[in-house]
Design an enzyme around this catalytic site. Structure first.
Site, PDB file in Angstrom:
ATOM      1  N   HIS A 188      -2.293  -5.950  33.613  1.00 10.86           N
ATOM      2  CA  HIS A 188      -1.486  -5.714  32.425  1.00 10.86           C
ATOM      3  C   HIS A 188      -0.317  -6.689  32.331  1.00 10.86           C
ATOM      4  CE1 HIS A 188      -3.573  -2.105  31.178  1.00 10.86           C
ATOM      5  NE2 HIS A 188      -3.621  -1.728  32.445  1.00 10.86           N
ATOM      6  N   GLU A 226      -0.530   5.134  39.230  1.00 13.77           N
ATOM      7  CA  GLU A 226      -1.602   5.083  38.232  1.00 13.77           C
ATOM      8  C   GLU A 226      -1.436   3.772  37.495  1.00 13.77           C
ATOM      9  OE1 GLU A 226      -0.964   8.076  35.175  1.00 13.77           O
ATOM     10  OE2 GLU A 226       1.167   8.085  35.558  1.00 13.77           O
TER      11      GLU A 226
END
Lengths: 115, 907
Positions: free
Chosen positions: B136, B426
């Site tokens: 990301h 996560e």
């Protein structure tokens, strides 16, 4: 008695019955083989059995078949005989692996060449 | 085997030993794939951590003592004593996911003894194996959080880390799509957030978006472009991190679920107890236990955390879809996560998902109808034309969502000295992992007063091996000449060779399971999902690890101990280098019929290439009768029918080169065909005419989108046929068959003959898809029920199949609620259709027919490319082999005619 012919992929629906004079009559077939199958299936159903037997010293089993069809009722006995059999190499197609298997008079033969 | 006291499960992987070794010069290699020219497959396989007795290592070290039994025994006893005492380390990392392995690797940069304890049987068994595989950019994490900080830091490290570890990584950029004004506002907020986080982004309009991504939905009105977003392979990254950690001394223990953790104040150490009774001691513990990291923390700290398992379901699309999107396509994020994305992967597939659903069970990785439907619906917003026919598999992963803090919890627990947490990691955990590793290793080493290792003493080794599918032809040729095992393709969909699989098993933290091989090599990850390669991979695993191959079918976990496995051999005949008249790909009934017909029609130089070790194709495993009634006017079994053609080819003097995988076809005059074999290496065949006869493959479970868990024990009918009829392996005892294709029906009888109980054959349509004669003689004869208008709606079992649920379906083929029945079974066999295998055909630029999924052909079996013909199941799926041979012979004759009229452009 209704049945489906297994001779070819067409799968004709046969109707087999015994006439009052004792004759077995087949309807619904589209070829002579179908008629013969219907009669045989009515009187004494038979099947070709294909299977595997162990090969000495190899993991890979040998494919075999009954040379001709055997009575359906004998299939489990044929399979048992196969499970008790180990063949030695070399083997070629048609070699008799078990003569007159399970009292049927039909030989079990090899269906592959193993050198 | 040595008669010594064994300490089962006690010996961790030794970091110092190397199974796969790169020879000197390794340190100079780069991630771009240029390996050291002299790379070699290491000599012997390593014992498994679980079955090894300690004396094996000792024996390796002192091989000179091998015959001196008494000394060996003595050494065993000594080692046994050591093992009975607690193993002492400086640091124990709990969890071998991407975070645990990153921490372990960073820790080995310091002068510390490091051990990794993993509850699963391999690295990357949790979220690391089932996630979006996205690096990301970091625009959407809340500024000031650990998620934002480590995302941005990790993202910046990815190039270097992936280069060092030699794993694929691509900065393909990310796009967040806005559908309408409302969402465009959200984009502006995201852009502001990105600025605060220090992430470069740009908002682009609809035209720009459409120009970049032609397949994006026309409904998308604007997008946020983040050029630093990327994609990687998460399990390969984890595995190479583990390898490099092991190369620097870290020891890995698997099946080591930590259940007890006690601080021994007097010794200044933590005592770590595993479920199987093993105990370890370490000065510091790092909690990287992923979904279970709250439980571990709560054992020792009063600051309690709580992890909520948040399931995400995914679908994977075939490589045909490669190039659909170049960037990772997000939608505007919601509270539950980043929403459903559609993204290319570094492996050329397309990933779709994830859903986000909070579930109570931390081990429930089943897929569901509802979830998969949601993933598809969400993805169609981005990609309206998403083709369901291209789905090759589905899976789900569990995010470790921490509910009290909602952020990554990183660092030493306030009330538990030298207990360090990585809790609640996560998304963006994968991206952050390298940065988390550096950070925690820094914290731990500072507290322990450990110094940094001299950089020259840090090994860069990652147990690298060449990926044959990525090598340029000249390097591949060199490699195969040196290491013939790299010339034998085992997984045809992904082009993975035996050499790669052996290397993956021999690595430091080597593969011990089918899944372990799969994740390290991609074998079984392609469109057939292991249908063809599973029997071969278990054979290699068996031979390498000294166990019977079938042991590896039992469970997703490590196989039990057993006896010796077998060995393989294969050979390629020498053939002429001259221009070939008719080259045939495939030596099944189609290929051999084409070759014989071409030769009979006057073609002089006819050659057949076959990937298997023997000719005959799939007929070799079709040991039942019913073949040849039309072609030979008698009823033959499959091997007999095949042998007729093998004999004919032999009589006609047609060479059949076995063990040879065709890698590429280049159209032209002549046509150039690149093929690889263990003995022949890489070669290019030049031919006037070419006949394609590669046959077909089965639809795997993934293509059916059957929900449920993904345990061992689900096979396609053809795979079961191969296992039973050719490898002598029975996959199970209680069997349910889904689909009523002919192979499924035939296998219902075969499995019954072999002692299994076939509970039912389940068919979603109103009638059997197989021949009526097979329904009669395979099901009816043995009282096996055929359930029409039914389908399997759930697969149960974690390690191995334990049962399936079957439901009736309505006219739209949707399951009817309340009609569920349950079957206890250990095997699910799929017989749900065959698909022509046309990977090569497409590569050659041949025009395809979307109906048959084979090449378009005319009456002469000619394809759209001059000189290329096709015959048999590669064109369309036939129900009778007799017609395969008949039509393929036409292709052979047409090819011979073409070859006769061939004029070389150079002449």
């Amino acid at each position: 008695m209704k049945m489906i012919c297994i001779n070819c992929p067409k799968g004709c629906e046969l109707d087999v019955e015994k006439t009052p004079d004792g004759e077995v009559r087949v309807t619904g077939h589209t070829c002579p083989r179908g008629e013969a199958y219907g009669k045989a299936e009515f009187v004494n159903p038979t099947r070709m059995v294909t299977g595997l037997v162990r090969v000495a010293g190899m993991r890979k089993p040998l494919p075999v078949k009954t040379r001709t069809a055997v009575p359906k009722a004998k299939i489990s006995e044929v399979l048992f005989a196969l499970s008790q059999t180990t063949v030695q190499l070399p083997v070629v197609i048609g070699d008799v692996v078990i003569p007159a298997v399970a009292g049927t008079g039909v030989d079990v033969v090899a269906t592959a060449n193993y050198a | 085997m040595a008669p010594c006291p064994t300490a089962r499960d006690a010996r961790p992987y030794r970091g110092g030993a190397a199974g796969v070794r790169a020879l000197p010069g390794d340190d100079s290699v780069t991630a771009t794939g240029r390996g050291p020219p002299m790379w070699r497959l290491g000599g012997t396989p390593r014992p498994t951590a679980r079955d090894a007795c300690p004396c094996r290592t000792t024996r390796d070290k002192f091989s000179i003592l091998n015959s001196q039994f008494s000394i060996r025994l003595l050494i065993c006893v000594v080692e046994e004593n050591i093992i009975q005492h607690m193993k002492k380390y400086d640091v124990i990392v709990v969890g071998a996911g991407v975070v645990g392995c990153a921490v372990a690797r960073s820790l080995t940069r310091y002068n510390l003894n490091v051990a990794v304890l993993e509850a699963g049987s391999d690295v990357a068994e949790g979220a690391s194996k089932a996630n979006s595989a996205i690096v990301h950019a970091g625009f959407d994490a809340k500024p000031g959080t650990n998620k934002a900080k480590f995302n941005v830091l990790g993202n910046r490290m990815f190039e270097d880390v992936c280069r060092e570890l030699r794993v694929p990584f691509r900065r393909n950029g990310s796009l967040v799509l806005a559908f309408g004004e409302e969402e465009e506002k959200a984009l502006a907020d995201l852009a502001a957030r990105a600025a605060t986080n220090g992430v470069p982004v740009e908002i682009i309009g609809q035209d720009d978006l459409r120009a970049r991504e032609p397949n994006v939905s026309p409904e998308a009105t604007a997008a946020l472009w983040a050029p630093t977003g990327g994609i990687c392979c998460p399990y390969e990254l984890t595995f190479r991190m583990a390898e490099n950690a092991a190369a620097n001394g870290a020891e890995f223990s698997f099946d080591a679920k930590v259940v007890g953790l006690r601080r021994k104040q007097a010794e200044g150490a933590w005592e770590v107890e595993c479920a199987d009774g093993r105990t370890f001691s370490a000065r510091a513990v790092v909690n990287c236990a992923g979904i279970h990291s709250d439980e571990l923390n709560n054992l020792v700290s009063a600051t309690k955390y709580s992890i909520q398992a948040r399931r995400g379901e995914y679908l994977m699309l075939d490589k045909d879809e490669d190039g659909t999107f170049s960037a990772t396509m997000f939608q505007v994020p919601s509270k539950m996560g980043k929403g459903i994305l559609v993204s290319p992967t570094v492996d050329g597939t397309v990933i779709v998902g994830p859903t986000a659903e909070d579930i109570p069970d931390k081990e429930d990785r089943a897929t569901t109808y509802a979830g998969l439907e949601k993933a598809v619906a969400g993805a169609r917003r981005t990609y309206p034309k998403l083709p369901l026919g291209k789905v090759i598999t589905e899976f789900s992963g569990l995010r470790a969502h921490e509910t009290t803090v909602g952020d990554f919890i990183l660092g030493e627990a306030p009330d538990a000295p030298l207990f360090f947490n990585a809790v609640g990691v996560e998304s963006p955990g994968l991206t952050s992992a390298p940065a988390i590793g550096e950070f925690l290793a820094g914290e731990v080493s500072a507290r322990l007063g450990a110094s940094r290792k001299n950089p020259s003493l840090i090994s860069k080794d990652v147990s690298w091996w060449p990926k044959t599918r990525e090598l340029p032809p000249d390097e591949l040729a060199d490699l195969v000449a040196r290491e013939p095992a790299f010339g034998r393709v085992v997984c045809r969909c992904e082009s993975v060779t035996e050499g790669e699989i052996r290397a993956a098993i021999r690595a430091r933290v080597g593969a011990r399971t089918l899944d372990g091989v799969k994740r390290r090599t991609r074998s079984g990850m392609g469109r057939c999902q292991g249908g063809f390669c599973t029997p071969r991979v278990i054979e290699i695993l068996g031979a390498e690890l000294g166990q019977p191959p079938e042991a590896f079918l039992l469970s997703r976990k490590t196989a039990p101990k057993g006896l010796m496995g077998g060995a393989r051999c294969g050979a390629a005949d020498a053939i002429a280098d001259e221009l070939i008249d008719v080259l045939v790909i495939g030596a099944g009934p189609a290929g051999l019929a084409a070759a014989c017909a071409a030769k009979e029609d006057g073609a002089e130089r006819v050659l057949v290439l076959e990937r298997d070790d023997a000719p005959g194709g799939i007929l070799q495993q079709c040991i039942h009768n019913g073949f040849g009634l039309h072609r030979f006017k008698e009823e033959l079994t499959g091997p007999e029918y095949a042998q007729r053609y093998v004999d004919m080819a032999k009589a006609l003097g047609i060479p059949v080169v076995c063990g040879t995988m065709v890698l590429g076809i280049e159209k032209g005059a002549p046509i150039r065909v690149t093929a690889m074999s263990p003995r022949g290496g890489l070669r290019i065949y030049q031919t006037k005419a070419l006949v394609l006869a590669m046959g077909c493959r089965e639809r795997p479970r993934g293509a059916l989108m059957t929900p449920g868990t993904r345990p061992a024990g689900v096979y396609t009918a053809g795979t079961v046929q191969r296992l039973v009829n050719m490898d002598g392996i029975m996959p199970g005892k209680r069997v349910v068959i889904l689909g009523s294709g002919d192979i499924g029906l035939i296998m219902a009888r075969r499995l019954t003959f072999s002692g299994a109980k076939v509970l039912a054959c389940i068919e979603i349509m109103k009638k059997s898809s197989g021949l009526m004669r097979n329904v009669v003689q395979c099901l009816n004869d043995y009282d096996i029920p055929l359930l029409l208008r039914h389908t399997v709606t759930d697969v149960e079992g974690v390690e191995h199949v334990t049962g399936v649920k079957v439901s009736e379906v309505d006219d739209d083929l949707k399951p009817i609620p309340g009609t569920e029945t349950h079957y206890d079974c250990d095997t699910l066999v799929l017989s749900c259709g065959l698909i022509p295998e046309n990977e090569l055909t497409r590569k050659a630029g041949v025009e395809m027919d979307p109906q048959t999924r084979g090449p378009k052909v005319d009456a002469a079996m000619a394809t759209s490319v001059p000189g290329i013909f096709a015959g048999g199941n590669v064109v369309r799926v036939y129900d009778l082999v007799d017609w395969v041979s008949r039509d393929s012979a036409i292709a052979g004759r047409s090819a011979a005619r073409y070859a006769r009229e061939f004029v070389s452009p150079g002449m």
